[in-house]
Design a protein around this motif. Structure first.
Motif, PDB file in Angstrom:
ATOM      1  N   THR A 195      29.822-121.907 -20.366  1.00  0.00           N
ATOM      2  CA  THR A 195      30.885-120.903 -20.435  1.00  0.00           C
ATOM      3  C   THR A 195      32.142-121.484 -21.054  1.00  0.00           C
ATOM      4  OG1 THR A 195      30.018-119.745 -18.492  1.00  0.00           O
ATOM      5  CG2 THR A 195      32.310-119.328 -19.081  1.00  0.00           C
ATOM      6  N   HIS A 196      32.479-122.699 -20.657  1.00  0.00           N
ATOM      7  CA  HIS A 196      33.683-123.336 -21.195  1.00  0.00           C
ATOM      8  C   HIS A 196      33.552-123.596 -22.692  1.00  0.00           C
ATOM      9  CE1 HIS A 196      37.371-125.817 -20.923  1.00  0.00           C
ATOM     10  NE2 HIS A 196      36.795-126.503 -21.911  1.00  0.00           N
ATOM     11  N   VAL A 197      32.395-124.092 -23.116  1.00  0.00           N
ATOM     12  CA  VAL A 197      32.202-124.382 -24.539  1.00  0.00           C
ATOM     13  C   VAL A 197      32.256-123.091 -25.355  1.00  0.00           C
ATOM     14  CG1 VAL A 197      30.619-125.324 -26.269  1.00  0.00           C
ATOM     15  CG2 VAL A 197      30.898-126.484 -24.079  1.00  0.00           C
ATOM     16  N   GLN A 198      31.674-122.025 -24.825  1.00  0.00           N
ATOM     17  CA  GLN A 198      31.729-120.742 -25.523  1.00  0.00           C
ATOM     18  C   GLN A 198      33.167-120.268 -25.709  1.00  0.00           C
ATOM     19  OE1 GLN A 198      28.854-118.246 -23.220  1.00  0.00           O
ATOM     20  NE2 GLN A 198      28.251-117.519 -25.246  1.00  0.00           N
ATOM     21  N   LYS A 199      33.962-120.382 -24.664  1.00  0.00           N
ATOM     22  CA  LYS A 199      35.333-119.872 -24.703  1.00  0.00           C
ATOM     23  C   LYS A 199      36.256-120.761 -25.521  1.00  0.00           C
ATOM     24  CE  LYS A 199      35.268-117.336 -20.312  1.00  0.00           C
ATOM     25  NZ  LYS A 199      35.853-117.237 -18.940  1.00  0.00           N
ATOM     26  N   ASN A 200      35.946-122.048 -25.630  1.00  0.00           N
ATOM     27  CA  ASN A 200      36.838-123.000 -26.292  1.00  0.00           C
ATOM     28  C   ASN A 200      36.190-123.640 -27.516  1.00  0.00           C
ATOM     29  OD1 ASN A 200      39.218-123.314 -24.161  1.00  0.00           O
ATOM     30  ND2 ASN A 200      37.297-123.290 -23.015  1.00  0.00           N
ATOM     31  N   LYS A 201      35.227-122.977 -28.084  1.00  0.00           N
ATOM     32  CA  LYS A 201      34.459-123.532 -29.200  1.00  0.00           C
ATOM     33  C   LYS A 201      35.367-123.839 -30.381  1.00  0.00           C
ATOM     34  CE  LYS A 201      31.950-120.871 -31.837  1.00  0.00           C
ATOM     35  NZ  LYS A 201      32.325-121.278 -33.223  1.00  0.00           N
ATOM     36  N   PRO A 202      35.334-125.089 -30.882  1.00  0.00           N
ATOM     37  CA  PRO A 202      36.117-125.401 -32.083  1.00  0.00           C
ATOM     38  C   PRO A 202      35.602-124.613 -33.282  1.00  0.00           C
ATOM     39  CG  PRO A 202      35.367-127.410 -30.964  1.00  0.00           C
ATOM     40  CD  PRO A 202      34.637-126.271 -30.340  1.00  0.00           C
ATOM     41  N   SER A 203      36.489-124.354 -34.222  1.00  0.00           N
ATOM     42  CA  SER A 203      36.040-123.686 -35.440  1.00  0.00           C
ATOM     43  C   SER A 203      35.044-124.582 -36.159  1.00  0.00           C
ATOM     44  CB  SER A 203      37.232-123.381 -36.351  1.00  0.00           C
ATOM     45  OG  SER A 203      37.831-124.573 -36.818  1.00  0.00           O
ATOM     46  N   ASP A 204      34.119-123.985 -36.848  1.00  0.00           N
ATOM     47  CA  ASP A 204      33.061-124.661 -37.606  1.00  0.00           C
ATOM     48  C   ASP A 204      31.940-125.205 -36.727  1.00  0.00           C
ATOM     49  OD1 ASP A 204      34.318-124.205 -40.055  1.00  0.00           O
ATOM     50  OD2 ASP A 204      35.487-126.047 -39.910  1.00  0.00           O
ATOM     51  N   LEU A 205      32.081-125.150 -35.407  1.00  0.00           N
ATOM     52  CA  LEU A 205      30.974-125.552 -34.547  1.00  0.00           C
ATOM     53  C   LEU A 205      30.018-124.373 -34.386  1.00  0.00           C
ATOM     54  CD1 LEU A 205      29.505-127.516 -32.627  1.00  0.00           C
ATOM     55  CD2 LEU A 205      30.926-126.598 -30.767  1.00  0.00           C
ATOM     56  N   GLN A 206      28.783-124.572 -34.784  1.00  0.00           N
ATOM     57  CA  GLN A 206      27.763-123.548 -34.565  1.00  0.00           C
ATOM     58  C   GLN A 206      27.137-123.797 -33.211  1.00  0.00           C
ATOM     59  OE1 GLN A 206      24.562-123.433 -37.412  1.00  0.00           O
ATOM     60  NE2 GLN A 206      23.610-121.639 -36.484  1.00  0.00           N
ATOM     61  N   LEU A 207      27.321-122.880 -32.309  1.00  0.00           N
ATOM     62  CA  LEU A 207      26.864-123.015 -30.929  1.00  0.00           C
ATOM     63  C   LEU A 207      25.760-122.001 -30.651  1.00  0.00           C
ATOM     64  CD1 LEU A 207      27.256-124.180 -28.010  1.00  0.00           C
ATOM     65  CD2 LEU A 207      28.897-122.305 -27.667  1.00  0.00           C
ATOM     66  N   VAL A 208      24.635-122.482 -30.133  1.00  0.00           N
ATOM     67  CA  VAL A 208      23.524-121.608 -29.756  1.00  0.00           C
ATOM     68  C   VAL A 208      23.125-121.951 -28.332  1.00  0.00           C
ATOM     69  CG1 VAL A 208      21.164-120.875 -30.260  1.00  0.00           C
ATOM     70  CG2 VAL A 208      22.713-121.485 -32.140  1.00  0.00           C
ATOM     71  N   LEU A 209      23.092-120.943 -27.460  1.00  0.00           N
ATOM     72  CA  LEU A 209      22.752-121.122 -26.053  1.00  0.00           C
ATOM     73  C   LEU A 209      21.593-120.209 -25.686  1.00  0.00           C
ATOM     74  CD1 LEU A 209      26.394-120.995 -24.615  1.00  0.00           C
ATOM     75  CD2 LEU A 209      25.061-123.045 -25.090  1.00  0.00           C
ATOM     76  N   ASN A 210      20.633-120.738 -24.954  1.00  0.00           N
ATOM     77  CA  ASN A 210      19.509-119.946 -24.457  1.00  0.00           C
ATOM     78  C   ASN A 210      19.366-120.132 -22.962  1.00  0.00           C
ATOM     79  OD1 ASN A 210      17.235-120.395 -27.277  1.00  0.00           O
ATOM     80  ND2 ASN A 210      18.699-118.788 -26.899  1.00  0.00           N
ATOM     81  N   THR A 211      19.043-119.053 -22.269  1.00  0.00           N
ATOM     82  CA  THR A 211      18.744-119.099 -20.840  1.00  0.00           C
ATOM     83  C   THR A 211      17.325-118.593 -20.619  1.00  0.00           C
ATOM     84  OG1 THR A 211      21.059-118.742 -20.226  1.00  0.00           O
ATOM     85  CG2 THR A 211      19.393-118.250 -18.556  1.00  0.00           C
ATOM     86  N   PHE A 212      16.504-119.419 -19.984  1.00  0.00           N
ATOM     87  CA  PHE A 212      15.113-119.055 -19.676  1.00  0.00           C
ATOM     88  C   PHE A 212      14.953-119.086 -18.154  1.00  0.00           C
ATOM     89  CE2 PHE A 212      14.856-121.359 -23.821  1.00  0.00           C
ATOM     90  CZ  PHE A 212      14.478-120.273 -24.610  1.00  0.00           C
ATOM     91  N   ASN A 213      15.236-117.978 -17.525  1.00  0.00           N
ATOM     92  CA  ASN A 213      15.275-117.954 -16.063  1.00  0.00           C
ATOM     93  C   ASN A 213      13.916-118.200 -15.421  1.00  0.00           C
ATOM     94  OD1 ASN A 213      18.066-117.492 -15.717  1.00  0.00           O
ATOM     95  ND2 ASN A 213      17.785-115.316 -16.214  1.00  0.00           N
ATOM     96  N   ASP A 214      12.837-117.945 -16.160  1.00  0.00           N
ATOM     97  CA  ASP A 214      11.507-118.111 -15.564  1.00  0.00           C
ATOM     98  C   ASP A 214      10.726-119.263 -16.200  1.00  0.00           C
ATOM     99  OD1 ASP A 214      11.304-116.864 -17.969  1.00  0.00           O
ATOM    100  OD2 ASP A 214       9.950-115.266 -17.327  1.00  0.00           O
TER     101      ASP A 214
END
Length: 386
Positions: A225-244
């Motif tokens: 959550t913190h990285v998403q909200k404070n992501k530097p410009s030019d950083l490509q961020l990909v997050l996946n959640t696999f609950n099962d």
């Protein structure tokens, strides 16, 4: 719905193992006498299928923690992506373990969820990677300067430690279910501090999480959550959640998304067309950087991008792209017909006729588009009352 992920994993293994076994000569085991670690270290190196035939080609490198057992599924997925034009061929360097906990953790652990008093050799291990392993690979194989660091669990922890402590070292970071709870959450805190302190960071970060214990999930969610909200410009961020998906399977569940979003496909997608010709040039500069060779968009790709803009009635930008296409392919009849189409849809009939006339001059008898050009010419002449 675990079964959906397991089906995908099994299909990946099915198409991957055949390729791996068919090219056993492309897998090499090398031993490095490390002065920094004061021990011998073994790496398994997976070379791409074209390595021995295309001797001028240089390749990006993926440095994968936890050894050769990680190669099969990653190599299979990357081969499939390459076949579809969605990724370059790569060299995989899988680092075999000696003392996994010591090497992959940046700090000593005092959290009872892990081995108390263990770990803390992560920086020394990164020194080995940076100062001994990477120079060895650079000297021994045809590589270029696009490197990816990939690991799972405490391997993912070390990937995140490198992400913030050695931002110069890798251009891509893949952390499957990283053990960010380790040692009083030290790495999590430092990653949060790092992303908050830099305004720009041209890099790639993939993280995922599976069905972890609630306390571990809390730590990961706080970081993501913190990285998403404070992501530097030019950083490509990909997050996946696999609950099962269980912890041990998160690398298998995430490998497609990790590499599919890291590598740019040869065919520029419409959604990347944000600023006309300049965004096309920037996109293919980035493709060239990842692949280590000059990449020029194919004629039909540029034409399709411009067609999409015509459909949106963005005629000015579409016409600029059609003209750029002609600049790259001045002898291609279809490029001129594309510009003629753009002008016709913008009701600039005289300009459209001029371009389709050039297309007809360049076309050969039997060309698939010849009748289209003739029909466009006749239609335009009628509209202009010629």
């Amino acid at each position: 719905m675990l079964h959906r992920y397991m089906l995908g994993i099994l299909l990946t293994l099915l198409f991957g193992f055949g390729s791996a076994f068919a090219h056993e000569q492309h897998q090499q085991s090398k031993t490095i006498n490390s002065k920094l670690l004061n021990e011998q270290r073994t790496v398994t190196i997976q070379l791409p299928n074209s390595y021995f035939n295309n001797t001028a080609q240089k390749y990006p490198v993926i440095y994968r923690l936890d050894g050769k057992e990680s190669i099969a599924i990653e190599s299979a997925m990357l081969n499939k992506l390459h076949q579809s034009g969605s990724a370059p061929e790569v060299i995989i360097v899988a680092i075999e373990n000696t003392d996994r906990t010591r090497d992959l953790t940046p700090t000593v652990n005092y959290d009872p969820r892990g081995p108390v008093g263990a770990g803390g050799g992560g920086d020394k291990f990164l020194d080995f990677i940076e100062k001994e392993l990477i120079p060895y690979v650079n000297q021994s194989y045809r590589v270029h300067d696009f490197k990816v660091f990939s690991g799972a669990s405490i391997g993912g922890l070390l990937v995140l430690h490198s992400f913030h402590s050695r931002p110069h070292l890798f251009q891509g970071h893949i952390a499957y279910s990283p053990a960010v709870w380790w040692a009083d959450e030290t790495t999590k805190k430092k990653v949060k501090q790092f992303v908050s302190s830099v305004s720009s960071y041209k890099n790639y970060l993939y993280m995922n999480i599976g069905s972890e214990h609630l306390s571990m999930r809390r730590v990961y969610d706080d970081l993501s959550t913190h990285v998403q909200k404070n992501k530097p410009s030019d950083l490509q961020l990909v997050l996946n959640t696999f609950n099962d998906v269980p912890h041990a399977m998160t690398s298998a569940a995430g490998v497609f998304n990790a590499y599919h979003t890291l590598f740019l496909p040869l065919v520029m997608p419409n959604e990347a067309l944000e600023n006309g010709v300049s965004s096309i040039k920037e996109y293919y500069q980035n493709v060239a950087f990842q692949r280590g060779e000059q990449i020029q968009p194919q004629e039909w790709v540029l034409r399709e991008l411009a067609y999409g803009l015509v459909d949106k009635q963005a005629f000015k930008t579409a016409i600029e792209i059609f003209k750029y296409n002609i600049a790259l392919y001045p002898k291609n009849a279809e490029a001129y017909n594309g510009l003629a189409y753009g002008y016709e849809q913008a009701k600039q009939f005289s300009n459209a006729l001029e371009q389709v006339n050039i297309a007809l001059q360049l076309a050969n008898e039997g060309d698939s588009g010849l009748d289209v050009y003739k029909n466009r010419q006749a239609r335009l002449k009628s509209l202009l009352q010629l």
